[in-house]
Design a protein around this motif. Structure first.
Motif, PDB file in Angstrom:
ATOM      1  N   ALA A  80       0.841  -1.198   0.000  1.00 43.97           N
ATOM      2  CA  ALA A  80       0.000   0.000   0.000  1.00 43.97           C
ATOM      3  C   ALA A  80       0.877   1.248   0.000  1.00 43.97           C
ATOM      4  CB  ALA A  80      -0.904   0.000   1.220  1.00 43.97           C
ATOM      5  N   GLY A  81       0.381   2.314  -0.620  1.00 42.94           N
ATOM      6  CA  GLY A  81       1.163   3.539  -0.701  1.00 42.94           C
ATOM      7  C   GLY A  81       1.600   4.058   0.655  1.00 42.94           C
ATOM      8  N   GLU A  82       0.760   3.887   1.679  1.00 42.62           N
ATOM      9  CA  GLU A  82       1.098   4.399   3.003  1.00 42.62           C
ATOM     10  C   GLU A  82       2.190   3.577   3.690  1.00 42.62           C
ATOM     11  OE1 GLU A  82      -2.923   2.181   3.413  1.00 42.62           O
ATOM     12  OE2 GLU A  82      -1.935   3.564   2.008  1.00 42.62           O
ATOM     13  N   GLU A  83       2.499   2.399   3.153  1.00 44.35           N
ATOM     14  CA  GLU A  83       3.585   1.595   3.722  1.00 44.35           C
ATOM     15  C   GLU A  83       4.959   2.084   3.285  1.00 44.35           C
ATOM     16  OE1 GLU A  83       2.292  -2.892   4.404  1.00 44.35           O
ATOM     17  OE2 GLU A  83       1.908  -2.285   2.338  1.00 44.35           O
ATOM     18  N   VAL A  84       5.019   2.871   2.218  1.00 46.92           N
ATOM     19  CA  VAL A  84       6.304   3.385   1.735  1.00 46.92           C
ATOM     20  C   VAL A  84       6.766   4.481   2.683  1.00 46.92           C
ATOM     21  CG1 VAL A  84       7.490   4.551  -0.145  1.00 46.92           C
ATOM     22  CG2 VAL A  84       5.800   2.770  -0.649  1.00 46.92           C
ATOM     23  N   THR A  85       7.898   4.234   3.350  1.00 47.20           N
ATOM     24  CA  THR A  85       8.365   5.158   4.383  1.00 47.20           C
ATOM     25  C   THR A  85       9.535   6.033   3.945  1.00 47.20           C
ATOM     26  OG1 THR A  85       9.696   3.344   5.267  1.00 47.20           O
ATOM     27  CG2 THR A  85       7.571   3.734   6.293  1.00 47.20           C
ATOM     28  N   GLY A  86      10.096   5.769   2.777  1.00 42.11           N
ATOM     29  CA  GLY A  86      11.188   6.587   2.281  1.00 42.11           C
ATOM     30  C   GLY A  86      11.412   6.325   0.808  1.00 42.11           C
ATOM     31  N   ILE A  87      11.850   7.365   0.080  1.00 45.26           N
ATOM     32  CA  ILE A  87      12.014   7.285  -1.371  1.00 45.26           C
ATOM     33  C   ILE A  87      13.381   7.842  -1.750  1.00 45.26           C
ATOM     34  CG2 ILE A  87      11.072   7.986  -3.620  1.00 45.26           C
ATOM     35  CD1 ILE A  87       8.467   8.692  -2.067  1.00 45.26           C
ATOM     36  N   GLY A  88      14.018   7.188  -2.717  1.00 50.28           N
ATOM     37  CA  GLY A  88      15.263   7.709  -3.274  1.00 50.28           C
ATOM     38  C   GLY A  88      15.247   7.619  -4.786  1.00 50.28           C
TER      39      GLY A  88
END
Length: 577
Positions: A80-88
């Motif tokens: 789920a989108g809300e599970e993504v806690t960081g992006i690079g």
């Protein structure tokens, strides 16, 4: 569109790190769990325009491809989108032009406003690179002694000299990975990686004042204003360097307030999700693999300085780090904190590796028939070629497979020599052709090209070790690292073991590590690397002394080919004078 997915089932919410990589031909997204295992990935193609030395793309098209890949990866991975806690983000070191509203500005002779990206491999600015190198600026000692037409100053000078309207309209000139993080967050902070490696920014200007854990959004004090003025780009100094970067940050530092509402909606993620300062794609590959050592081995400051990472794709980057700065003629760097913060980076490279293998194979008359056979067996064309070479070794009673190319020698500089000769005018050479046009002759030409690329890497490593490095272990990642023949030939020719990472998608993992650091899951990039990198297969050089003797002989011929080319060039220049 291509996709891969690991088995997934419904599970409680967890921390997932998203890595996004924009390569030459596609945008890819990969989702990783906290131990660094790939949950799933997806890719989406991006458009490219090629005409002569000019190679261009569209930042609008790239962003749409990213959004498609991210949403597809989320769906396939059951994340789920809300599970993504960081992006690079990671991307090729291509040059992006946008106006004051963030809209694309054409960098093309065509005037097509979609075409606002000069791709990394574009060689339109060879003349401008020569002009810049004639200035002998002190900053050039941090580029191996000369600037490459693949770096940004020559390309900027080309635009100013040839596209005056575009030059006047452009409000921001950005490396592609910096533009991606800016598009995602609205924060114009640039990466130490991109600015130091491709823009002549002197990252070590921060050396006495800051360390990785205490810094972010540092005022850009590493620009050499005299250099920009001397090469005719004084206007880029105006406004505290606002067009090329007023602030810089170490890779992985959080940008702005995370994802903007618009970017979050387009990506299918939450507003405010942390985004880390970006990396060039090859350097993300380094971050994703450089600590992939077996559990039984130590990874101290000395050990990491004996490693070199090969990121093998369309081109190959050769990256090693050191605690002290090492000036190596013809090899880019030393770059302070450009990959691993507070280490000096040495960066060699070959401008065409995967691209050269494709060229050699695709342009052979037997290629289409062999490709059909490969498809009927559900294997790749390169796997078919490798099988054919094995069969030829048995049929011809050759003592070892490499000996098949005893009469065929290739200098792989078909797109110039990036390192260690640093000659963008170098050309490829093939010695030993005959009138055969069958599949076996194609296999031999492919094999000799693989060996030529490995001899080129041996040349780079020997040159680096002669100038202070002590490289004894290689790490390989990227598409070509999946080719067993390519990797074994490199091990045999160079004489070093090659460690492959547990996760094949090391560039995506390196980008995801930036997100993990931005989310404060780790206190430093190096700590995150140690936690998320893991070793896979290890390939050792052949112990057969005949193999070493054979490759030593072919390597001498390899080195002679370029010397012969210089002689030919001189003879023809004199004839035309």
């Amino acid at each position: 569109m291509t996709t891969t997915v690991a088995a997934a089932s419904s599970r409680p919410r967890r921390s997932v790190f998203l890595g996004i990589d924009v390569g030459t031909g596609s945008a890819r997204a990969g989702l990783f769990d906290e131990p660094g295992k790939l949950l799933g990935s997806a890719s989406s193609p991006i458009q490219i325009w090629k005409q002569g030395d000019c190679v261009e793309q569209s930042s609008t098209d790239i962003w749409l491809a990213i959004c498609t890949a991210v949403k597809r990866a989320l769906s396939l991975s059951n994340v789920a989108g809300e599970e993504v806690t960081g992006i690079g983000f990671a991307a090729t070191c291509s040059l992006v032009a946008v106006d004051s509203e963030g809209q694309p500005v054409s960098v093309s002779w065509s005037g097509d406003t979609r075409r606002n990206v000069i791709v990394w491999m574009d060689h339109r600015a060879i003349k401008q690179a020569e002009t810049i190198n004639s200035c002998n600026s002190p900053v050039l000692q941090y580029c191996g002694g000369s600037i490459s037409p693949e770096m940004q100053p020559p390309k900027l000078l080309w635009v100013k000299e040839n596209l005056q309207e575009s030059w006047s309209m452009t409000f921001r000139w950005m490396d592609l990975s910096d533009w991606l993080s800016y598009r995602a967050t609205g924060d114009d902070t640039r990466s130490m990686c991109t600015t130091v490696c491709k823009w002549t920014y002197l990252g070590h200007a921060h050396m006495q004042h800051v360390d990785e854990k205490s810094s972010r959004d540092m005022e850009a004090c590493g620009w050499d204003d005299d250099f920009w003025e001397e090469i005719g780009l004084r206007d880029l100094v105006d406004g505290h360097h606002s067009k090329i970067g007023r602030s810089v940050a170490f890779p992985g530092h959080p940008l702005g307030c995370g994802l903007t509402p618009d970017a979050a909606k387009e990506l299918g993620l939450l507003t405010g999700t942390p985004v880390g300062t970006s990396l060039i794609d090859a350097h993300a590959g380094g971050v994703g693999v450089m600590e992939s050592v077996p559990d039984s081995e130590e990874s101290d400051d000395d050990a990491i300085c004996r490693r070199m990472v090969l990121v093998c794709g369309t081109s190959t980057c050769h990256m090693a780090v050191s605690k002290s700065k090492l000036f190596i003629p013809g090899v880019w760097g030393p770059f302070w904190s450009a990959m691993v913060p507070e280490y000096w980076l040495t960066e060699g490279g070959q401008s065409a590796t995967g691209a050269l293998l494709d060229y050699i194979v695709d342009n052979h008359v037997a290629s289409s028939h062999l490709a059909d056979r490969a498809a009927s067996q559900n294997i790749s064309l390169f796997q078919m070629l490798n099988k054919l070479l094995e069969q030829m070794m048995h049929d011809m009673d050759t003592p070892f497979i490499a000996a098949l190319t005893a009469d065929l020698h290739i200098l792989p500089d078909f797109h110039g020599n990036r390192s260690p000769i640093a000659d963008p005018k170098a050309k490829g050479m093939i010695c030993g052709l005959n009138l055969d046009s069958n599949e076996r002759q194609l296999a031999l030409q492919y094999f000799a090209t693989v060996q030529g690329l490995a001899y080129g890497t041996r040349h780079i490593i020997e040159h680096c070790n002669e100038h202070g490095h002590k490289i004894d272990t290689l790490f390989a990642s990227g598409g070509l690292s999946k080719n067993s023949l390519f990797i074994q030939e490199h091990a045999d020719i160079i004489g070093c073991r090659i460690i492959l990472p547990r996760e094949n998608e090391s560039v995506l993992l390196g980008a995801a590590i930036l997100g993990a650091v931005a989310a404060k899951k780790y206190s430093s990039l190096r700590e995150a690397m140690k936690a998320l990198n893991a070793a896979g297969q290890i390939i050792y050089p052949s112990k057969d002394p005949r193999v070493k003797k054979y490759h030593d002989a072919k390597y001498r011929i390899f080195r002679q080919l370029y010397e012969q080319q210089l002689s030919h060039r001189s003879i023809m220049a004199e004839a035309l004078s």
